[in-house]
Design an enzyme around this catalytic site. Sequence first.
Site, PDB file in Angstrom:
ATOM      1  N   ARG A 139       0.846  -1.180   0.000  1.00 17.82           N
ATOM      2  CA  ARG A 139       0.000   0.000   0.000  1.00 17.82           C
ATOM      3  C   ARG A 139       0.889   1.240   0.000  1.00 17.82           C
ATOM      4  NH1 ARG A 139      -2.983  -3.410  -1.058  1.00 17.82           N
ATOM      5  NH2 ARG A 139      -5.095  -3.851  -0.294  1.00 17.82           N
ATOM      6  N   GLU A 171      -5.972   6.094  -6.210  1.00 19.86           N
ATOM      7  CA  GLU A 171      -6.200   5.127  -7.281  1.00 19.86           C
ATOM      8  C   GLU A 171      -7.647   5.199  -7.752  1.00 19.86           C
ATOM      9  OE1 GLU A 171      -4.954   1.204  -6.142  1.00 19.86           O
ATOM     10  OE2 GLU A 171      -2.945   1.847  -5.561  1.00 19.86           O
ATOM     11  N   HIS A 199      -1.541  -1.359  -9.905  1.00 20.48           N
ATOM     12  CA  HIS A 199      -2.129  -2.170  -8.829  1.00 20.48           C
ATOM     13  C   HIS A 199      -2.672  -3.505  -9.361  1.00 20.48           C
ATOM     14  CE1 HIS A 199      -4.056  -1.901  -4.578  1.00 20.48           C
ATOM     15  NE2 HIS A 199      -3.520  -3.085  -4.818  1.00 20.48           N
TER      16      HIS A 199
END
Length: 329
Positions: A236, A265, A285
């Site tokens: 993260r 994001e 991601h």
Amino acid sequence: MKISILDDYHDTLRTLACFRKLEGHEVEIWNDHAQDVDTLAARLAHTEALVLIRERTQIRAPLIDRLDKLRLISQRSVYPHIDVDACTRRGVIVSSSQHADTPSYAAAELTWGLILAAVRQIPQQMAALRAGKWQIGVGASLRGKTLGVYGYGRIATVVAGYAKAFGMNVLVWAREASRLRAQAEGYAVAPSKEAFFEQCDVISLHMRLKESTQGIVKAGDLARMKPTALLVNTSRAPLIEKGALVAALRQGRPGMAAVDVYEDEPLLDTAHPLLQMENVVCTPHIGYVSRDEYEIQFADIFDQIVAYAAGAPINVVNPEALASLPRTP
């Protein structure tokens, strides 16, 4: 039940074998991303069970308070994006399997993909070749170097194991209980956080984001890294102090970074500093985004819906909300 699924970008879920678990229910799937409350409230007005794909959409009180028919949120892993208190107040059950026995091999594999891509400059060499240039620099090898694993949970354990195949030394830094477990499993443990950042050639972050880990990697930690070192983050972004990674890369310590996660994001701003740096490899991601991983994750998520429909919810995060469950005669 009326089931809604958000953020299935590539319309993948209906193609999974586990999707058959939802047969007999009315399922609506959204393939774009929306965060606007009015848009989401309109889309989910008749939704009884909401399926979330990790933390792609924030589910907060202003939205929850407008979803009168919502009774269940089903997802997997941690839930910092869900206002659990608001769900409880509204009688919405949150079910989230914590998959304590199943590491994300997909995330561990991507971690190693990023390590190799960064140290051998694979994306940069590809871009140069397509531009008509032949070899733009000299990469580095991994054998004999030190991989630092910050955190020692399920994914970190797999990542450390893969390092053996590359002939790397592994050094661990984590909370005390995890350090003791790493030692018991044959790995070296750094004498201090400072020594960890100073000694490693590659550092990979593997911690869950929570209050105690937010900003746990400081600017001072990064400044201790070698100018030849690589920092990898597939966990993260907020594990690193805000703005510290970009500043550190500009100052030359570490010399490289490989990241799969970002503070905001989806990251669609092509002017983002990390996307502009030649010494950074970025992916959107995708650590957990593989068909095999999806089968595992969504089997759990759909099982939670089936259990709720049967009147016996599982993996309940907010048991106080169970009082709202319809009673069977």
